[in-house]
Design a protein around this motif. Sequence first.
Motif, PDB file in Angstrom:
ATOM      1  N   LEU A  27       2.680  -7.280  -2.102  1.00 41.06           N
ATOM      2  CA  LEU A  27       1.152  -6.398  -2.103  1.00 41.06           C
ATOM      3  C   LEU A  27       1.541  -5.078  -1.233  1.00 41.06           C
ATOM      4  O   LEU A  27       1.126  -3.910  -1.634  1.00 41.06           O
ATOM      5  CB  LEU A  27       0.433  -7.274  -1.400  1.00 41.06           C
ATOM      6  N   ALA A  28       2.300  -5.110  -0.326  1.00 40.15           N
ATOM      7  CA  ALA A  28       2.519  -3.906   0.741  1.00 40.15           C
ATOM      8  C   ALA A  28       3.059  -2.965  -0.078  1.00 40.15           C
ATOM      9  O   ALA A  28       2.773  -1.623   0.032  1.00 40.15           O
ATOM     10  CB  ALA A  28       3.288  -4.352   2.047  1.00 40.15           C
ATOM     11  N   SER A  29       4.247  -3.320  -0.864  1.00 34.58           N
ATOM     12  CA  SER A  29       5.061  -2.602  -1.506  1.00 34.58           C
ATOM     13  C   SER A  29       4.227  -1.787  -2.730  1.00 34.58           C
ATOM     14  O   SER A  29       4.107  -0.418  -2.813  1.00 34.58           O
ATOM     15  CB  SER A  29       6.169  -3.198  -2.098  1.00 34.58           C
ATOM     16  N   ALA A  67       6.149  -3.322   5.967  1.00 34.81           N
ATOM     17  CA  ALA A  67       6.297  -3.296   4.832  1.00 34.81           C
ATOM     18  C   ALA A  67       5.712  -2.132   4.078  1.00 34.81           C
ATOM     19  O   ALA A  67       6.189  -1.511   2.708  1.00 34.81           O
ATOM     20  CB  ALA A  67       6.236  -4.647   3.654  1.00 34.81           C
ATOM     21  N   ALA A  68       4.325  -2.040   4.239  1.00 34.98           N
ATOM     22  CA  ALA A  68       3.510  -1.093   3.744  1.00 34.98           C
ATOM     23  C   ALA A  68       4.062   0.313   4.253  1.00 34.98           C
ATOM     24  O   ALA A  68       4.175   1.512   3.549  1.00 34.98           O
ATOM     25  CB  ALA A  68       2.239  -0.940   4.273  1.00 34.98           C
ATOM     26  N   GLY A 104       1.692   0.673  -1.067  1.00 38.72           N
ATOM     27  CA  GLY A 104       2.167   1.902  -0.443  1.00 38.72           C
ATOM     28  C   GLY A 104       2.692   2.894  -1.633  1.00 38.72           C
ATOM     29  O   GLY A 104       2.187   3.916  -1.319  1.00 38.72           O
ATOM     30  N   VAL A 105       2.981   2.429  -2.782  1.00 37.89           N
ATOM     31  CA  VAL A 105       3.351   3.369  -3.901  1.00 37.89           C
ATOM     32  C   VAL A 105       1.845   3.902  -4.278  1.00 37.89           C
ATOM     33  O   VAL A 105       1.699   5.176  -4.555  1.00 37.89           O
ATOM     34  CB  VAL A 105       4.033   2.435  -5.010  1.00 37.89           C
ATOM     35  N   LYS A 106       1.084   3.163  -4.660  1.00 39.09           N
ATOM     36  CA  LYS A 106      -0.232   3.450  -5.080  1.00 39.09           C
ATOM     37  C   LYS A 106      -0.965   4.484  -4.228  1.00 39.09           C
ATOM     38  O   LYS A 106      -1.472   5.413  -4.671  1.00 39.09           O
ATOM     39  CB  LYS A 106      -1.142   2.165  -5.181  1.00 39.09           C
ATOM     40  N   ALA A 107      -0.841   4.381  -2.758  1.00 40.91           N
ATOM     41  CA  ALA A 107      -1.273   5.127  -2.064  1.00 40.91           C
ATOM     42  C   ALA A 107      -1.010   6.523  -2.077  1.00 40.91           C
ATOM     43  O   ALA A 107      -1.652   7.664  -2.064  1.00 40.91           O
ATOM     44  CB  ALA A 107      -1.443   4.748  -0.483  1.00 40.91           C
ATOM     45  N   VAL A 108       0.430   6.579  -2.013  1.00 44.73           N
ATOM     46  CA  VAL A 108       0.935   7.870  -1.983  1.00 44.73           C
ATOM     47  C   VAL A 108       0.790   8.527  -3.316  1.00 44.73           C
ATOM     48  O   VAL A 108       0.417   9.828  -3.278  1.00 44.73           O
ATOM     49  CB  VAL A 108       2.585   7.705  -1.470  1.00 44.73           C
TER      50      VAL A 108
END
Length: 324
Positions: free
Chosen positions: A268-270, A18-19, A273-277
């Motif tokens: 949480l994974a979603s 999911a991440a 992932g958004v925050k990391a990118v």
Amino acid sequence: IKKLAVLTSGGDSPGMNAAIRAVVRTCAYHSVECLGVYRGYEGLIDADFKQMDARSVKGIINKGGTILKSARSKSFRTKEGRKKAFENLVAEGVDGLVVIGGDGSFTGALIFNEEFGFPVMGIPGTIDNDIFGTSHTLGFDTALNTVVDAIDKIRDTASSHNRLFFVEVMGRDVGHIALNAGIAGGAEEILIPEEDLGLDRLVDSLNKSRQSGKSSSIVIVAEGDKIGKNIFELKDYVDENMEGYDVRVSVLGHMQRGGAPSCFDRVLASRMGVKAVETILEYKSNYMVGLLNGKMELTPLDKAIKGKTKINLELLRVSDIMST
Ligand code: F6P
């Protein structure tokens, strides 16, 4: 920033797919290319890459494991390995790397950044929940549900046969899985590394539980607990020193790492992932994204690695009261 790479490293955990999906789709949303790296840092060294777009990650949000595969790379611990990895990323025109993994994977990312100045961002993926800077790591919630399901099943047979079960759960050096799943599964006693109360307390607690009329018992043992005996030696100890117990042992093992991620882990994974990118697109580097007080927050990678997670003292007390 035109192109990012993403990899999963270390022990896999439910929610990694999911991440990956979230990283790839956030890249697509911002018109940034995304390169999937197979087998963690091993794939970085071997240039085992796959160009990914929004459609490459369809149908994986509900899948356990990691479509990119994972590894604990020995070669990346060498300077030559990291140099090769850097050259491969440069050859592909990659501007930043998202690492989904645990503290070992983050240590690798940090050394890589120190040596080559390459931008890195961490997403905490491990069932152990042992990373500072997030209340939940990816996969922890799913693993808890898996363990509770297993405890429920063990309880059925334990009570049919009036047996005492020692159930070993994962968690490496910490007892978060044991404490939470132990409370949720109604364990009589929970042995965790953070609270080394010794054999006497275990014996005392088992005696009390028998006196109070309980005919079967479940003791959850964290794999890293410090009681000084492994789970089979604990069984032998009770067999030799306590009257009238029929004891069995169950080591849950790697089934705790598999299975479809829970709703909590998918969301949480979603978010992660958004925050990391989006953080790396702001030209920030060396952070881990985490969940703190319900919000996505950044913690410097060195702090995430060095910081210690604390056991929740309130949960300890709740578990004591519940075993009355
Ligand atoms: O870190 C996740 C974890 O599953 C730990 O709970 C456990 O100690 C370890 O990995 C097992 O590692 P391996 O899969 O290499 O046996």
